[in-house]
Design an enzyme around this catalytic site. Structure first.
Site, PDB file in Angstrom:
ATOM      1  N   GLY A   1       0.840  -1.187   0.000  1.00 14.10           N
ATOM      2  CA  GLY A   1       0.000   0.000   0.000  1.00 14.10           C
ATOM      3  C   GLY A   1       0.874   1.234   0.000  1.00 14.10           C
ATOM      4  N   LEU A   2       0.241   2.373  -0.090  1.00 18.90           N
ATOM      5  CA  LEU A   2       0.958   3.645  -0.119  1.00 18.90           C
ATOM      6  C   LEU A   2       1.701   3.915   1.184  1.00 18.90           C
ATOM      7  CD1 LEU A   2      -1.825   5.851  -1.762  1.00 18.90           C
ATOM      8  CD2 LEU A   2       0.289   5.052  -2.853  1.00 18.90           C
ATOM      9  N   SER A   3       2.634   4.835   1.124  1.00 17.02           N
ATOM     10  CA  SER A   3       3.307   5.305   2.335  1.00 17.02           C
ATOM     11  C   SER A   3       2.262   5.858   3.290  1.00 17.02           C
ATOM     12  CB  SER A   3       4.316   6.398   1.951  1.00 17.02           C
ATOM     13  OG  SER A   3       4.980   6.874   3.081  1.00 17.02           O
ATOM     14  N   ALA A   4       2.356   5.519   4.546  1.00 16.76           N
ATOM     15  CA  ALA A   4       1.448   5.951   5.617  1.00 16.76           C
ATOM     16  C   ALA A   4       0.084   5.259   5.575  1.00 16.76           C
ATOM     17  CB  ALA A   4       1.274   7.469   5.631  1.00 16.76           C
ATOM     18  N   ALA A   5      -0.017   4.147   4.835  1.00 19.84           N
ATOM     19  CA  ALA A   5      -1.278   3.395   4.800  1.00 19.84           C
ATOM     20  C   ALA A   5      -1.477   2.562   6.062  1.00 19.84           C
ATOM     21  CB  ALA A   5      -1.333   2.497   3.566  1.00 19.84           C
TER      22      ALA A   5
ATOM     23  N   LYS B   1       1.013  -0.053   6.981  1.00 23.93           N
ATOM     24  CA  LYS B   1       1.639  -1.363   6.783  1.00 23.93           C
ATOM     25  C   LYS B   1       2.478  -1.787   7.983  1.00 23.93           C
ATOM     26  CE  LYS B   1       3.642   0.095   3.070  1.00 23.93           C
ATOM     27  NZ  LYS B   1       3.057   1.449   3.089  1.00 23.93           N
ATOM     28  N   THR B   2       3.342  -0.916   8.459  1.00 21.73           N
ATOM     29  CA  THR B   2       4.211  -1.261   9.587  1.00 21.73           C
ATOM     30  C   THR B   2       3.389  -1.467  10.852  1.00 21.73           C
ATOM     31  OG1 THR B   2       6.075  -0.076   8.611  1.00 21.73           O
ATOM     32  CG2 THR B   2       6.158  -0.472  10.991  1.00 21.73           C
TER      33      THR B   2
ATOM     34  N   SER C   1       5.939  -1.676  -2.317  1.00 24.06           N
ATOM     35  CA  SER C   1       5.953  -2.595  -3.473  1.00 24.06           C
ATOM     36  C   SER C   1       4.918  -2.169  -4.522  1.00 24.06           C
ATOM     37  CB  SER C   1       5.768  -4.047  -3.038  1.00 24.06           C
ATOM     38  OG  SER C   1       4.701  -4.254  -2.169  1.00 24.06           O
TER      39      SER C   1
END
Length: 182
Positions: free
Chosen positions: A12-16, A18-19, A86
């Site tokens: 997904g996009l940055s800040a979605a 994921k982490t 990705s």
């Protein structure tokens, strides 16, 4: 029951988120004595892929390296959670082939660009819009949405606990304890 151990590939996009989701999933797996390793995009870029930039070719090489590491972890009996933007479908497809179709599960964090920009914890979107960051996914580089992910979550509309519980249920790990993230 899914084949175990497996790789959860969070994209997904940055800040979605994921982490955040990767950490919560790892906590829930660890609470049930499951060995797990997170391959977070930022950490991977500092270690495994520190020699790479953000061109399409370098991004593809980064994904290739992470997929190989996930396969090695799974072969050694360890779960892998890859939390990476990705952005390209082809790269994610190659990662699926590398890890093995029966052990690779794509989890798409479908949080909108507007919501990710509103979060912007590292001010990356602001800097990309100002032209300070080249090849930034969602701004100056594309993000190719997964066509058929195994799971999809909008972290602006679904709570972290809901995402973790749904993932464990989908994996048929109903006996696993969802560690509350409140």
């Amino acid at each position: 029951m899914k084949d175990f151990p497996c790789t959860l590939w969070l994209t997904g996009l940055s800040a979605a988120g994921k982490t955040t989701l990767a950490l919560a999933l790892a906590d829930s797996l660890a609470a049930s004595d499951v060995i797990c390793q997170i391959l977070d995009g930022d950490v991977v870029r500092q270690e495994l892929s520190r020699d790479l930039g953000f061109s399409k070719e370098d991004r593809s090489e980064n994904i290739r390296r992470v997929a190989n590491r996930c396969r090695q972890l799974n072969d050694a009996g360890t779960w892998a959670i890859a939390a990476l933007i990705s952005p390209y479908r082809e790269d994610r497809g190659l990662a699926r082939q590398t890890v093995g179709k029966a052990r690779f599960f794509e989890v798409y964090l479908a949080t909108s660009l507007a919501d990710c920009e509103a979060r912007d914890p590292k001010a990356l979107y602001r800097r990309a819009r100002a032209g300070e960051i080249a090849n930034f996914t969602g701004i100056s580089d594309p993000y190719e949405v997964p066509l058929i992910p195994e799971l999809s979550f909008d972290t602006n509309r679904q709570s972290l606990n809901e995402c973790v519980a749904a993932t464990l249920e989908w994996l048929e790990l109903n006996d696993f304890r969802v560690k509350r993230c409140d």
